[in-house]
Structure formats: structure tokens, C-alpha cells
Design a protein around this motif. Sequence first.
Motif, mmCIF file in Angstrom:
data_model
loop_
_atom_site.group_PDB
_atom_site.id
_atom_site.type_symbol
_atom_site.label_atom_id
_atom_site.label_comp_id
_atom_site.label_asym_id
_atom_site.label_seq_id
_atom_site.Cartn_x
_atom_site.Cartn_y
_atom_site.Cartn_z
ATOM 1 N N ARG A 108 0.825 -1.209 0.000
ATOM 2 C CA ARG A 108 0.000 0.000 0.000
ATOM 3 C C ARG A 108 0.858 1.259 0.000
ATOM 4 O O ARG A 108 0.506 2.263 -0.635
ATOM 5 N N HIS A 109 1.983 1.240 0.706
ATOM 6 C CA HIS A 109 2.877 2.400 0.735
ATOM 7 C C HIS A 109 3.385 2.719 -0.671
ATOM 8 O O HIS A 109 3.451 3.887 -1.078
ATOM 9 N N GLN A 110 3.749 1.675 -1.427
ATOM 10 C CA GLN A 110 4.235 1.897 -2.780
ATOM 11 C C GLN A 110 3.153 2.512 -3.666
ATOM 12 O O GLN A 110 3.414 3.436 -4.435
ATOM 13 N N MET A 111 1.945 2.015 -3.560
ATOM 14 C CA MET A 111 0.856 2.543 -4.366
ATOM 15 C C MET A 111 0.455 3.952 -3.927
ATOM 16 O O MET A 111 0.140 4.804 -4.761
ATOM 17 N N GLU A 112 0.471 4.204 -2.629
ATOM 18 C CA GLU A 112 0.116 5.535 -2.130
ATOM 19 C C GLU A 112 1.060 6.594 -2.687
ATOM 20 O O GLU A 112 0.635 7.666 -3.123
ATOM 21 N N ALA A 113 2.353 6.303 -2.673
ATOM 22 C CA ALA A 113 3.340 7.294 -3.100
ATOM 23 C C ALA A 113 3.337 7.498 -4.606
ATOM 24 O O ALA A 113 3.342 8.640 -5.085
ATOM 25 N N ASN A 114 3.327 6.410 -5.359
ATOM 26 C CA ASN A 114 3.531 6.523 -6.799
ATOM 27 C C ASN A 114 2.260 6.666 -7.626
ATOM 28 O O ASN A 114 2.293 7.264 -8.696
ATOM 29 N N PHE A 115 1.170 6.115 -7.122
ATOM 30 C CA PHE A 115 -0.081 6.225 -7.876
ATOM 31 C C PHE A 115 -1.040 7.238 -7.268
ATOM 32 O O PHE A 115 -1.415 8.215 -7.909
ATOM 33 N N PHE A 116 -1.427 7.019 -6.017
ATOM 34 C CA PHE A 116 -2.433 7.901 -5.432
ATOM 35 C C PHE A 116 -1.921 9.342 -5.287
ATOM 36 O O PHE A 116 -2.675 10.295 -5.501
#
Length: 288
Positions: A108-116
Motif C-alpha cells: 500500500r505504501h508503494q501505491m500511495e506514493a507513486n499512484f495515489f
Amino acid sequence: MTLSENGAGRVWFITGASRGLGRAFAEAALEAGDRVVAAARDTAALDRLAARYEGRVLARTLDVTDRSAVFAVVEAAVERFGRLDIVVNNAGTLSMGMVEEFSEAEARHQMEANFFGALWVSQAAVRQLRTQGSGHIVQVSSIGAVAGYTSSGMYSASKFALEGMSEALAMEAAPFGVRVTVLQPGGYWTELYTRMRTAEPLEAYAPLRAELERQWSQAESEPVDSEPRLAAEALLTLVDSDAPPLRLLLGGMVYDLAFDVSRQRMDTWARWEEVSRAAEHPVPEPSA
């Protein structure tokens, strides 16, 4: 000097502007005579830049994963300079590890930073750009969105998601005079790898990890990355274009890779064409 419609230098909004590619983008825009809203988690590194280009730099502390904060900073930027012309979604992180090794929190951290984070900036920015009837959103993707690779699955997932969203955004924003371009950079000498996170390794992948380390050690024997300045020069050429592309590859290595991967996919699709076509045969809608 490049000019916006009101006769002053164009206004850039750049995330992750304190270091790496973001810093190079900000410096290039300022050298071109433009104005820059430089957003970063830590703006201390931007003090000298703000002093050198007094009145043309607005440094703002921003965590792009905080949606309400993103909207507030974009509003503050418009209030300060009156408009936005170029929005560069550069902020991001790198997490490495086999897909099975990632915890839910790490994924989730990876998606939060790069996508969201990029999504929130895009939403806040396009509201302003479509209202003024012009602008250019530049999404900094990666070679990791050209294809997935061993140990970079979560990173690639975040960049693939970014590109899918950006393709739709480009279509939705075009009627309002707003352009969208996805940058796909190869390797540059930034702090991406020194600041990356690593998932807890599983013993089952030890042989595969050893082989990767062997390949990386061979690659490190000679320089493979480029100066961020070169990416910044390409970005200036892009935003000065009257017909910017939806995607722009940055670097010969990623350029060659993109063509190789595309050819491999097309060859595979062709070999399986009969199966693909047999899986679809239009029929009338079944009755209830």
C-alpha cells in the motif's frame, strides 16, 4: 524566456522538487525564465534555489499522499502566481522485493506514493487547468512501466497504474485544451536507489536473489546512468512542443527496451491469434 498568456514566465508545479529529477526540472524551468512552485516533503534543500531566483520560486512542504494537503497547496500556488501552466508529477518512491515478500502495508505504501499521490495532484491541477482552458500535465513514470521485472513488481504495478490513469485523463482533459504526457525515464543518477525500501526476504528466493545480485554487480562495473540535466533538457523540449506526445521515452536504453518488449508482445499475440479470436463470437443478448 518562455511566456504564459499573461506575458510572464510560465508557472510550473513540480512535486519531489528538492532532489533528483525534480530538482533538475525546477532548475531548468527557472533558467528558462519561468516560475516554479516547488513541492517536497522537506523544502530546506530549496532555500538556495529560492534565494537565487528571488520572487520566482514558491517552496511548499507537501506529502502528496495527503489529498486535502495537495488541493490546498495547488490553490495556494494559483493564488500566488494566478495560474498554472505545467504540472510535473515527479514525487515517488522505490520498493524492491519479490511479490510474495511484500506485506500489505509495504504494498500500500508503494501505491500511495507513486499512484495515489500523482492522482491527487492530477485531480487538483486539472480542475484549474480546464477552467483556464490550457495547461500540460507531465507524469513521471519509469522504465518499470515498460515491463515488469524480477524484484520490482510492486514498483512496476504503481507505474502501470499511473499510466493507465493518465491515458484516460489525457482523453478527458483534451476537450478543455489540457495536454497530458507520460515520461518513461531510464536510469539517472538520483537518490532513488539509496532511499529505496526492501521487503523482508524469503529464503525460497535466495537463489534468484543471488543471480540478480550477480547481474547487478556486473552492470556496476561500468557507468549505466545519466545526468538528470539531460532529462530536464528533454522535458523543456517536450513542453515547448505544439504537439506533445502521450508518451516520451527518456534514454537510449529504455527506447531500445520498449521496442524489444513491444515486438515480443506482438509476436506472442500473433502466435496465439487463433485462440484469441475463437474466444469471442458476438451473439444476441440472452433472454432473462
